[in-house]
Motif scaffolding. Structure first.
Motif, mmCIF file in Angstrom:
data_model
loop_
_atom_site.group_PDB
_atom_site.id
_atom_site.type_symbol
_atom_site.label_atom_id
_atom_site.label_comp_id
_atom_site.label_asym_id
_atom_site.label_seq_id
_atom_site.Cartn_x
_atom_site.Cartn_y
_atom_site.Cartn_z
ATOM 1 N N UNK A 36 1.196 11.308 8.180
ATOM 2 C CA UNK A 36 0.247 9.939 8.348
ATOM 3 C C UNK A 36 0.772 9.398 6.952
ATOM 4 N N UNK A 37 1.184 8.057 6.828
ATOM 5 C CA UNK A 37 1.487 7.147 5.669
ATOM 6 C C UNK A 37 0.408 7.044 4.830
ATOM 7 N N UNK A 38 0.761 6.838 3.668
ATOM 8 C CA UNK A 38 -0.084 6.718 2.485
ATOM 9 C C UNK A 38 0.073 5.469 2.025
ATOM 10 N N UNK A 39 -0.501 4.281 1.628
ATOM 11 C CA UNK A 39 -0.276 2.871 1.411
ATOM 12 C C UNK A 39 0.359 2.889 0.016
ATOM 13 N N UNK A 40 -0.257 3.864 -1.022
ATOM 14 C CA UNK A 40 0.065 3.747 -2.483
ATOM 15 C C UNK A 40 1.678 4.303 -2.271
ATOM 16 N N UNK A 41 1.824 5.469 -1.480
ATOM 17 C CA UNK A 41 3.192 6.237 -1.716
ATOM 18 C C UNK A 41 4.034 5.278 -1.002
ATOM 19 N N UNK A 42 3.803 4.213 0.112
ATOM 20 C CA UNK A 42 4.708 3.385 0.660
ATOM 21 C C UNK A 42 5.140 2.216 -0.188
ATOM 22 N N UNK A 43 4.080 1.758 -0.875
ATOM 23 C CA UNK A 43 4.324 0.815 -1.864
ATOM 24 C C UNK A 43 5.395 1.088 -2.896
ATOM 25 N N UNK A 101 1.055 11.919 3.704
ATOM 26 C CA UNK A 101 1.757 11.538 2.533
ATOM 27 C C UNK A 101 0.988 11.206 1.216
ATOM 28 N N UNK A 102 -0.495 11.015 1.403
ATOM 29 C CA UNK A 102 -1.475 10.888 0.408
ATOM 30 C C UNK A 102 -1.370 12.263 -0.389
ATOM 31 N N UNK A 103 -1.570 13.319 0.625
ATOM 32 C CA UNK A 103 -1.584 14.791 0.000
ATOM 33 C C UNK A 103 -0.166 14.995 -0.665
ATOM 34 N N UNK A 104 0.806 14.568 -0.307
ATOM 35 C CA UNK A 104 2.124 14.811 -0.577
ATOM 36 C C UNK A 104 2.387 14.024 -2.036
ATOM 37 N N UNK A 105 1.903 12.780 -1.987
ATOM 38 C CA UNK A 105 2.039 12.007 -3.128
ATOM 39 C C UNK A 105 1.309 12.367 -4.394
ATOM 40 N N UNK A 106 -0.036 12.720 -4.015
ATOM 41 C CA UNK A 106 -0.588 13.649 -5.412
ATOM 42 C C UNK A 106 0.008 14.962 -5.813
ATOM 43 N N UNK A 107 0.659 15.499 -4.911
ATOM 44 C CA UNK A 107 1.223 17.015 -5.266
ATOM 45 C C UNK A 107 2.344 16.763 -6.011
ATOM 46 N N UNK A 161 -6.846 10.030 -10.045
ATOM 47 C CA UNK A 161 -7.717 9.075 -9.412
ATOM 48 C C UNK A 161 -7.142 8.081 -8.534
ATOM 49 N N UNK A 162 -7.630 7.889 -7.564
ATOM 50 C CA UNK A 162 -7.236 6.873 -6.743
ATOM 51 C C UNK A 162 -7.413 5.384 -7.210
ATOM 52 N N UNK A 163 -8.458 5.122 -7.854
ATOM 53 C CA UNK A 163 -8.639 3.663 -8.566
ATOM 54 C C UNK A 163 -7.472 3.490 -9.414
#
Length: 191
Positions: A36-43, A101-107, A161-163
């Motif tokens: 599953x993609x995560x927009x912050x990671x993709x950007x 990818x959200x979990x991956x990005x923060x890891x 923090x997601x914000x």
């Protein structure tokens, strides 16, 4: 072959390998071959897809360097290696192994933003090494901007923090895009 041309070949290879890794990751995400993609990671990926050619291009600023020492040569090589390292952190060697990818990005955020903060330090050193004319061209706001880049990336490494990450990726994307567009004209070779 001049020393700069020799160095440029090395930088081109490292940047090319980073670009291939980035494109492969983007294709696998876009075609559903990974999680599953995560927009912050993709950007972040899109930003560096645009920025890598810019980095390769602004190293052209070293073309007039007459005297090369190994420490200077190694500094430029180190700069390109750090770029590859943060791309390799952002894009796993097999994106298909990532389910979310959200979990991956923060890891991986601590390593990614630590390297990205280090890149700002290297950019400041690079700008100083290119001489007073380069610093004059960059203007008086350059070092405060470098300081903000370092601080912002350190905060991003520290917080989940997601914000903050939403703010940081958007602000960073806008800044890097405007900065590179505004400085391209001054680094393009003439004639």
């Amino acid at each position: 072959m001049t020393t700069f041309e020799y160095l440029s070949v090395f930088i081109s290879i490292v940047v090319g390998v980073a670009m291939v890794r980035l494109i492969r990751g983007m294709v696998e995400i876009a075609t559903g071959q990974s999680g599953k993609p995560y927009w912050i990671h993709t950007l972040w990926m899109v930003l560096y897809l645009l920025w890598l050619p810019y980095f390769w291009w602004f190293t052209f600023g070293w073309r007039n360097q007459e005297v090369w020492t190994y420490p200077l040569f190694f500094f430029i090589v180190l700069y390109s290696m750090v770029i590859y390292a943060f791309i390799a952190t952002l894009v796993p060697s097999d994106p298909g192994d990532v389910e979310d990818f959200e979990e991956f990005f923060y890891s991986v955020r601590r390593v990614f933003f630590g390297l990205l903060g280090g890149l700002w330090v290297l950019d400041g050193i690079d700008s100083i090494l290119k001489g007073p004319e380069n610093l004059e061209r960059l203007g008086p706001l350059y070092f405060p901007i470098v300081g903000l880049g370092i601080a912002g990336n350190l905060v991003a490494a520290w917080t989940d923090s997601r914000r903050y990450h939403t703010f940081w990726v958007i602000a960073y994307f806008l800044f890097q895009t405007l900065w590179s567009m505004g400085t391209w004209a001054s680094v393009l070779p003439s004639g």
